[in-house]
Write an enzyme that holds these catalytic residues in place. Structure first.
Site, mmCIF file in Angstrom:
data_model
loop_
_atom_site.group_PDB
_atom_site.id
_atom_site.type_symbol
_atom_site.label_atom_id
_atom_site.label_comp_id
_atom_site.label_asym_id
_atom_site.label_seq_id
_atom_site.Cartn_x
_atom_site.Cartn_y
_atom_site.Cartn_z
ATOM 1 N N SER A 299 -22.785 10.778 -9.941
ATOM 2 C CA SER A 299 -21.515 10.178 -10.348
ATOM 3 C C SER A 299 -21.741 8.883 -11.129
ATOM 4 O O SER A 299 -22.432 8.861 -12.128
ATOM 5 C CB SER A 299 -20.645 9.956 -9.103
ATOM 6 O OG SER A 299 -19.338 9.601 -9.448
ATOM 7 N N MET A 300 -21.179 7.776 -10.654
ATOM 8 C CA MET A 300 -21.329 6.487 -11.327
ATOM 9 C C MET A 300 -22.784 6.052 -11.389
ATOM 10 O O MET A 300 -23.168 5.257 -12.258
ATOM 11 C CB MET A 300 -20.485 5.441 -10.600
ATOM 12 C CG MET A 300 -20.608 4.035 -11.114
ATOM 13 S SD MET A 300 -19.533 2.929 -10.169
ATOM 14 C CE MET A 300 -20.258 1.337 -10.567
ATOM 15 N N ASP A 530 -14.633 19.084 -12.118
ATOM 16 C CA ASP A 530 -15.235 19.296 -10.791
ATOM 17 C C ASP A 530 -14.368 18.741 -9.666
ATOM 18 O O ASP A 530 -14.836 18.540 -8.557
ATOM 19 C CB ASP A 530 -16.635 18.678 -10.731
ATOM 20 C CG ASP A 530 -16.638 17.146 -10.801
ATOM 21 O OD1 ASP A 530 -15.543 16.550 -10.936
ATOM 22 O OD2 ASP A 530 -17.726 16.547 -10.713
ATOM 23 N N HIS A 584 -17.010 17.605 -6.726
ATOM 24 C CA HIS A 584 -17.741 16.446 -7.230
ATOM 25 C C HIS A 584 -18.693 15.840 -6.203
ATOM 26 O O HIS A 584 -19.836 15.482 -6.540
ATOM 27 C CB HIS A 584 -16.751 15.376 -7.706
ATOM 28 C CG HIS A 584 -17.404 14.164 -8.273
ATOM 29 N ND1 HIS A 584 -18.072 14.161 -9.475
ATOM 30 C CD2 HIS A 584 -17.512 12.889 -7.794
ATOM 31 C CE1 HIS A 584 -18.547 12.949 -9.724
ATOM 32 N NE2 HIS A 584 -18.222 12.160 -8.717
#
Length: 627
Positions: A299-300, A530, A584
């Site tokens: 992710s980030m 997602d 996700h």
């Protein structure tokens, strides 16, 4: 879905408890001497006006009344604690954190608390008896095939995945040195004791995006910083176990936690994050026969590592080529996520829009929309996920031609519709000039490849893959691994708020706005992705931005798109979706993806090739940007 059910359950328990308490108090008012027995309770629930039987003397009556009040207070406290716990589950899920793995895991976690009634635990245990055990993790299967650890591994978590410890706090926080304000069970304790105090400690200074006066939170360290955000709520735990099965441990694998609230530029300035990450990777390289390192980011964390590569090249030219074998980006939000916009504007997102009115009321009572919006605006790290690429990316690259605007307004609002490029002025209007000034200072949201000389002068562009080319590392591979097939928020419809709080934006998500033909549900426009990150943000860079002769990939680094179809199992088998989920966060437990990761780490990355299941190439081709 779990968070919504939990909030509704908490609301129901609270309403039932309040009604029962009123009925009992009514019975006592009519007959103060009524015995507090199970039979009398049952009678009171059936008929609050039924006459009580028997009487007691004055001293007995006083003792019984005090005892009943104590029991009622205790019962009320349990219900309130249960309600607050359900809110924290909801809030964590809304911030991209996970939900419990399975019914069995919930029972195991609940059994260690005293907050749930024994009857409820018995019921949960009976349900868990029907749960089928999960298939063996791929790490153990690959180990039996002779697959072994080869490249050392560096892990980088995503937003909200790293725990935050209290190193200095206000008096309201108590003597809780190095307990977690975010993550682990101690977060629940802080919140239950004083929600307002907990919120003050989690926020950054609104005008500087730095530590507030008198408050210092720092990221937890080691694998425990991100394996489980809350007890039983795993994030990296499954990946860690899979890697351990083929021979990884603390000698050839590190995890670098970080304060996800900070803008990346401050992460080096305040915490020396990138200096420490460089030393971590270099030590893995040196201590493991000078084998290059595989970096796995979620992710980030993909945005953070991309920024780090630019920083490393400015610090030591050629560093990436020397030390990095591959970068595996799991659900990388390279071009941002629309829910960042709605969070900053009104403190709302799909998770709140889908709540039924009673549950929404409960959540707003615990932490209002205005409080949530102020929290999100204080988190400078969140702004790294503002949508990049402008209208060219988010309109031309959208599947939804009927809803091209990221923010729309219902007909009775009388306001214009807003594209990505039109949101800058709205953010300034809503969040203030100071906020948009901080965004412009820390994040270059533009497009167009910068020269090497320009990059040296613009560190606020190092996070932006549309501005900053990949390092010259021709032997390195960049993997984009992500889920497809789950509806994801891409836009929002607002209406006027009839009763705004002072300082609050006078609009709220229009939960009544739904049109399935336009992909509009409860005021939220949904598209491919997602479940958290839209498809265009997940896949554009690997599908087009870094492919071919792009100036954004000057070293002709190998780029691989690896998509995983979302195929969740029954909720009775796993609340986290099972081994084929591509959500996700829950994709961290996806068996096929875990196998791909292990093969790359084991030096067999050539076996993990391109696999495209969506129409990302068609969408990317429609984007009128040349790189």
């Amino acid at each position: 879905a779990v968070s919504r059910a939990a909030v509704l359950a908490g609301c129901t328990f609270t309403q039932m408890g309040a009604g029962r308490a009123r009925r009992r108090s009514g019975g006592q008012a009519r007959s103060a001497g009524e015995p507090e027995t199970a039979a009398a309770d049952a009678d009171a629930d059936v008929d609050a006006g039924r006459a009580a039987q028997g009487s007691r003397d004055a001293s007995t009556q006083t003792t019984e009344t005090k005892g009943s009040h104590r029991r009622r207070r205790c019962s009320c406290c349990r219900r309130c604690m249960f309600l607050v716990m359900t809110f924290l589950v909801f809030f964590t899920a809304a911030m991209l954190a996970p939900v419990p793995q399975s019914v069995t895991e919930i029972v195991n976690t609940a059994a260690n608390t005293t907050l749930l009634p024994a009857a409820l635990l018995d019921m949960m245990n009976n349900v868990s008896a029907f749960v089928q055990p999960e298939a063996r993790l791929p790490g153990y299967l690959l180990a039996e095939e002779g697959v072994k650890a080869y490249h050392p591994v560096q892990l980088i978590p995503g937003i909200v995945s790293t725990g935050l410890e209290l190193w200095q706090g206000l008096d309201c926080a108590g003597a809780e040195f190095r307990t977690n304000i975010w993550g682990t069970a101690s977060m629940l304790r802080h919140f239950l004791r004083n929600p307002e105090c907990w919120l003050r400690h989690l926020m950054l200074n609104h005008t500087t995006w730095q530590d507030p006066d008198g408050i210092k939170l720092r990221a937890s360290s080691g694998f425990g910083a991100a394996d489980n955000v809350l007890p039983g709520f795993w994030v990296w735990a499954r990946i860690l176990e899979n890697l351990a099965a083929i021979g990884y441990d603390t000698n050839n694998m590190h995890l670098m936690g970080y304060d996800w609230r900070l803008p990346v530029m401050h992460s080096e300035e305040r915490d020396k994050l990138f200096s420490r990450l460089m030393l971590s990777i270099e030590s893995l390289y040196e201590l493991n026969s000078k084998r290059k390192v595989v970096v796995i980011a979620h992710s980030m964390g993909s945005n953070v590592f991309f920024y780090f590569m630019q920083w490393a090249e400015q610090t030591k030219a050629g560093w990436t080529h020397k030390y990095i074998q591959a970068s595996i980006n799991i659900g990388g939000s390279f071009l941002g996520v629309p829910k960042t916009i709605s969070s900053i504007l009104s403190g709302e997102m799909k998770d709140t829009a889908d709540l039924a009115p009673p549950a929404a009321y409960v959540v707003d009572r615990v932490l209002s929309r205005f409080q949530r919006a102020r929290l999100f605006r204080s988190l400078g790290g969140l702004a790294i996920m503002l949508p990049l690429g402008g209208n060219a990316m988010w309109q031309a690259g959208s599947d939804n031609v009927t809803r091209p605007h990221m923010v729309s307004f219902s007909p009775d609002s009388g306001d214009r519709n807003l594209t990505v490029e039109g949101l800058h002025a709205t953010l300034e209007e809503v969040a203030g000039k100071e906020y948009i000034g901080l965004v412009d200072q820390h994040y270059d949201l533009g497009v167009g490849v910068l020269s090497a000389a320009e990059l040296r002068e613009k560190p606020n562009a190092w996070f932006n893959p549309l501005r900053s080319p990949l390092p010259h590392a021709p032997d390195m591979t960049m993997y984009c691994m992500y889920g497809v097939g789950k509806l994801t928020e891409t836009g929002y419809v607002y209406r006027r708020n009839p009763a705004p709080v002072d300082g609050e934006w006078p609009y709220v998500l229009d939960a009544a706005a739904s049109d399935e033909s336009q992909g509009l549900y409860n005021g939220v426009v949904l598209g491919p992705g997602d479940g958290t990150v839209p498809l265009i943000s997940l896949g554009y860079m690997c599908a087009k931005g870094w492919s071919g002769d792009s100036a954004l990939n000057p070293g002709k680094m190998r780029v691989v798109t690896r998509e995983h179809q979302h195929n969740p199992s029954s909720v009775f088998a796993s609340l986290r979706g099972g081994p084929e989920t591509a959500d996700h966060v829950d994709i961290m437990g996806n068996h096929e993806m875990a196998r791909d990761i292990l093969l790359v780490a084991a030096g067999r990355g050539e076996e993990v090739g391109e696999r495209v299941l969506s129409n990302i190439r068609e969408l990317a081709a429609k984007v009128p940007l040349n790189h």
